[in-house]
Design a protein around this motif. Structure first.
Motif, PDB file in Angstrom:
ATOM      1  N   GLU A  25      -0.050   4.250  -0.852  1.00 44.54           N
ATOM      2  CA  GLU A  25       0.626   5.483  -0.452  1.00 44.54           C
ATOM      3  C   GLU A  25      -0.339   6.422   0.254  1.00 44.54           C
ATOM      4  O   GLU A  25      -1.464   6.604  -0.173  1.00 44.54           O
ATOM      5  CB  GLU A  25       1.193   6.151  -1.709  1.00 44.54           C
ATOM      6  CG  GLU A  25       2.500   6.900  -1.522  1.00 44.54           C
ATOM      7  CD  GLU A  25       3.569   6.156  -0.743  1.00 44.54           C
ATOM      8  OE1 GLU A  25       4.284   6.829  -0.004  1.00 44.54           O
ATOM      9  OE2 GLU A  25       3.701   4.923  -0.893  1.00 44.54           O
ATOM     10  N   THR A  48       5.870  -2.159   3.929  1.00 46.04           N
ATOM     11  CA  THR A  48       5.457  -1.477   5.142  1.00 46.04           C
ATOM     12  C   THR A  48       4.376  -0.431   4.958  1.00 46.04           C
ATOM     13  O   THR A  48       3.678  -0.105   5.901  1.00 46.04           O
ATOM     14  CB  THR A  48       6.662  -0.791   5.808  1.00 46.04           C
ATOM     15  OG1 THR A  48       7.293   0.060   4.859  1.00 46.04           O
ATOM     16  CG2 THR A  48       7.670  -1.817   6.305  1.00 46.04           C
ATOM     17  N   SER A  49       4.201   0.130   3.784  1.00 46.86           N
ATOM     18  CA  SER A  49       3.268   1.244   3.662  1.00 46.86           C
ATOM     19  C   SER A  49       2.010   0.907   2.890  1.00 46.86           C
ATOM     20  O   SER A  49       0.988   1.533   3.082  1.00 46.86           O
ATOM     21  CB  SER A  49       3.963   2.439   3.016  1.00 46.86           C
ATOM     22  OG  SER A  49       4.375   2.112   1.718  1.00 46.86           O
ATOM     23  N   ARG A  73       9.362  -0.272   1.127  1.00 46.92           N
ATOM     24  CA  ARG A  73       8.190   0.587   0.995  1.00 46.92           C
ATOM     25  C   ARG A  73       6.957  -0.251   0.683  1.00 46.92           C
ATOM     26  O   ARG A  73       5.886  -0.043   1.239  1.00 46.92           O
ATOM     27  CB  ARG A  73       8.440   1.614  -0.114  1.00 46.92           C
ATOM     28  CG  ARG A  73       7.697   2.900   0.074  1.00 46.92           C
ATOM     29  CD  ARG A  73       8.203   3.949  -0.886  1.00 46.92           C
ATOM     30  NE  ARG A  73       9.547   4.409  -0.560  1.00 46.92           N
ATOM     31  CZ  ARG A  73      10.492   4.660  -1.469  1.00 46.92           C
ATOM     32  NH1 ARG A  73      10.264   4.480  -2.742  1.00 46.92           N
ATOM     33  NH2 ARG A  73      11.666   5.113  -1.083  1.00 46.92           N
ATOM     34  N   GLU A  96      -1.801   6.271   3.548  1.00 48.11           N
ATOM     35  CA  GLU A  96      -2.192   5.796   4.865  1.00 48.11           C
ATOM     36  C   GLU A  96      -0.992   5.130   5.528  1.00 48.11           C
ATOM     37  O   GLU A  96      -0.717   3.984   5.307  1.00 48.11           O
ATOM     38  CB  GLU A  96      -3.373   4.826   4.777  1.00 48.11           C
ATOM     39  CG  GLU A  96      -3.109   3.616   3.900  1.00 48.11           C
ATOM     40  CD  GLU A  96      -3.662   2.333   4.506  1.00 48.11           C
ATOM     41  OE1 GLU A  96      -3.971   2.315   5.692  1.00 48.11           O
ATOM     42  OE2 GLU A  96      -3.740   1.352   3.767  1.00 48.11           O
ATOM     43  N   GLY A  97      -0.326   5.935   6.321  1.00 47.30           N
ATOM     44  CA  GLY A  97       0.901   5.413   6.893  1.00 47.30           C
ATOM     45  C   GLY A  97       0.881   5.419   8.398  1.00 47.30           C
ATOM     46  O   GLY A  97       1.760   5.968   9.029  1.00 47.30           O
ATOM     47  N   PRO A 102       1.689   3.902  11.614  1.00 48.77           N
ATOM     48  CA  PRO A 102       2.527   2.807  12.116  1.00 48.77           C
ATOM     49  C   PRO A 102       1.913   2.142  13.321  1.00 48.77           C
ATOM     50  O   PRO A 102       1.161   2.764  14.068  1.00 48.77           O
ATOM     51  CB  PRO A 102       3.842   3.514  12.493  1.00 48.77           C
ATOM     52  CG  PRO A 102       3.463   4.931  12.737  1.00 48.77           C
ATOM     53  CD  PRO A 102       2.192   5.208  11.950  1.00 48.77           C
TER      54      PRO A 102
END
Ligand SMILES: [Zn+2]
Length: 76
Positions: free
Chosen positions: A69, A65-66, A62, A71-72, A74
């Motif tokens: 918290e 990659t993210s 987590r 704004e995810g 890809p």
């Protein structure tokens, strides 16, 4: 608590080595302040049927990659 997903018998914890310990590297890892982009894995082996289950550190994944918290998006 840790039961074999195949036969339900007791699992024995350990790790897979090959010859160094296997780790998982996410494709879209962000290398911000982290020293490594590798997610360590741990393994459990069933005493009954030999089934091996590999589990990665989800908290590390987590963080890799993210980032913040929320704004995810890809890809980019
Ligand atoms: Zn089993």
């Amino acid at each position: 608590m840790d039961k074999c997903s195949r036969c339900g018998a007791e699992m024995t914890p350990g790790a897979l080595y090959s010859p160094v310990r296997l780790s998982f590297r996410p494709q879209d890892a962000k290398f911000m302040t982290l020293s490594t982009g590798d997610v360590l894995t741990k393994a459990m082996m069933c005493r009954q049927c030999g089934h091996i289950e590999i589990t990665g550190d989800v908290n590390k994944l987590r963080r890799l990659t993210s980032g913040p918290e929320g704004e995810g998006r890809p890809g980019e």
